[in-house]
Enzyme design. Structure first.
Site, PDB file in Angstrom:
ATOM      1  N   PRO A  11       0.675  -1.217   0.019  1.00  0.00           N
ATOM      2  CA  PRO A  11      -0.236   0.071   0.062  1.00  0.00           C
ATOM      3  C   PRO A  11       0.696   1.295  -0.033  1.00  0.00           C
ATOM      4  CG  PRO A  11      -0.175  -1.008   1.966  1.00  0.00           C
ATOM      5  CD  PRO A  11       0.440  -2.207   1.267  1.00  0.00           C
ATOM      6  N   ASN A  12       0.249   2.254  -0.735  1.00  0.00           N
ATOM      7  CA  ASN A  12       0.835   3.671  -0.825  1.00  0.00           C
ATOM      8  C   ASN A  12       2.242   3.585  -1.684  1.00  0.00           C
ATOM      9  OD1 ASN A  12      -1.235   4.780   0.868  1.00  0.00           O
ATOM     10  ND2 ASN A  12      -0.485   3.749   2.440  1.00  0.00           N
ATOM     11  N   ARG A  19       5.158  10.924  -2.650  1.00  0.00           N
ATOM     12  CA  ARG A  19       4.854  10.756  -1.283  1.00  0.00           C
ATOM     13  C   ARG A  19       5.947  10.881  -0.260  1.00  0.00           C
ATOM     14  NH1 ARG A  19       4.576   4.549   1.493  1.00  0.00           N
ATOM     15  NH2 ARG A  19       3.886   5.181   3.324  1.00  0.00           N
ATOM     16  N   TYR A  24      11.152   9.109   1.628  1.00  0.00           N
ATOM     17  CA  TYR A  24      11.198   8.078   0.701  1.00  0.00           C
ATOM     18  C   TYR A  24      12.039   8.341  -0.861  1.00  0.00           C
ATOM     19  CZ  TYR A  24       7.755   5.997   3.759  1.00  0.00           C
ATOM     20  OH  TYR A  24       7.033   5.335   4.892  1.00  0.00           O
ATOM     21  N   ASN A  76       8.491  -5.248  -0.819  1.00  0.00           N
ATOM     22  CA  ASN A  76       8.084  -4.163   0.254  1.00  0.00           C
ATOM     23  C   ASN A  76       6.406  -4.065   0.521  1.00  0.00           C
ATOM     24  OD1 ASN A  76       7.555  -1.942   1.645  1.00  0.00           O
ATOM     25  ND2 ASN A  76       8.831  -0.580   0.364  1.00  0.00           N
ATOM     26  N   ALA A  79       2.972  -0.736   4.772  1.00  0.00           N
ATOM     27  CA  ALA A  79       2.508  -0.824   6.385  1.00  0.00           C
ATOM     28  C   ALA A  79       2.044  -2.298   6.813  1.00  0.00           C
ATOM     29  CB  ALA A  79       1.416   0.426   6.451  1.00  0.00           C
ATOM     30  N   GLU A 100      12.372  -9.222   2.385  1.00  0.00           N
ATOM     31  CA  GLU A 100      11.546  -7.904   2.951  1.00  0.00           C
ATOM     32  C   GLU A 100      12.430  -6.939   2.706  1.00  0.00           C
ATOM     33  OE1 GLU A 100      10.151  -8.441   7.208  1.00  0.00           O
ATOM     34  OE2 GLU A 100      10.180  -6.296   7.217  1.00  0.00           O
ATOM     35  N   HIS A 102      12.815  -2.394   2.535  1.00  0.00           N
ATOM     36  CA  HIS A 102      11.922  -1.221   2.812  1.00  0.00           C
ATOM     37  C   HIS A 102      12.889   0.116   2.318  1.00  0.00           C
ATOM     38  CE1 HIS A 102       9.019  -3.067   5.133  1.00  0.00           C
ATOM     39  NE2 HIS A 102      10.120  -4.150   5.651  1.00  0.00           N
ATOM     40  N   ARG A 109      12.329   5.143  13.036  1.00  0.00           N
ATOM     41  CA  ARG A 109      10.870   5.744  12.913  1.00  0.00           C
ATOM     42  C   ARG A 109      10.136   5.319  14.020  1.00  0.00           C
ATOM     43  NH1 ARG A 109       8.919   4.840   7.102  1.00  0.00           N
ATOM     44  NH2 ARG A 109       7.578   6.885   7.700  1.00  0.00           N
TER      45      ARG A 109
END
Ligand code: DQA
Length: 146
Positions: A11-12, A19, A24, A76, A79, A100, A102, A109
């Site tokens: 998502p996103n 964004r 990012y 990725n 969330a 995985e 990111h 964070r």
């Protein structure tokens, strides 16, 4: 038969480029995928890319990748990393090697990003290097597959 790797984004991540560029970066998802296609090609692999904002569609994409004989996944999960037992179960169920990935260093964070439901069932984790995280993840996955 082509040696195919799935590059799966949650998502996103379709909004990359606009964004939160301070977090990012300014590359779009298309930029990132184009770069991965080139890297894969140099090593005799092909990349299939898919993005979805819907958790179940990401589960379906993992199932479909396994059924179609894809060899592994650069993933990725956005969330859903921090919440999704369904994605964890899909990784385990398919047995696919998943890296995985990111863009951001999630450990630097908010606290809720420090937990991953998925890391324990992944081949490995790459995070914190912006778009370069995807390249490192793909490189590691291809080396594993070789
Ligand atoms: C992310 C980190 C996640 O915590 C966040 O929800 C994302 C992007 C990253 O690539 O840094 O959507 O997966």
């Amino acid at each position: 038969m082509a040696r195919e790797i799935l590059v799966l984004n949650g998502p996103n991540l379709n909004l990359l480029g606009t964004r939160e560029p301070d977090v990012y970066g300014s590359d779009t998802l298309d930029d990132i995928v184009a770069n991965l296609e080139r890297l894969a090609d140099e090593r005799g692999y092909e990349v299939r890319a898919m993005q979805s904002n819907v958790e179940g569609e990401l589960v379906d994409a993992l199932h479909a990748a396994a059924s179609a004989g894809l060899l592994g996944v650069v993933f990725n999960p956005g969330a859903y990393t921090h919440t999704s037992i369904a994605l964890r179960d899909a990784i385990t169920a398919t047995g696919l090697p998943v890296v995985e990935t990111h863009l951001s260093n999630v450990h630097a964070r908010e606290e809720f990003r420090h937990t991953s439901m998925l890391s324990a069932v992944c081949l490995g984790v790459v995070l914190g290097f912006g778009p370069k995280s995807y390249q490192l993840a793909l490189d590691a996955l291809m080396t594993h597959l070789d």
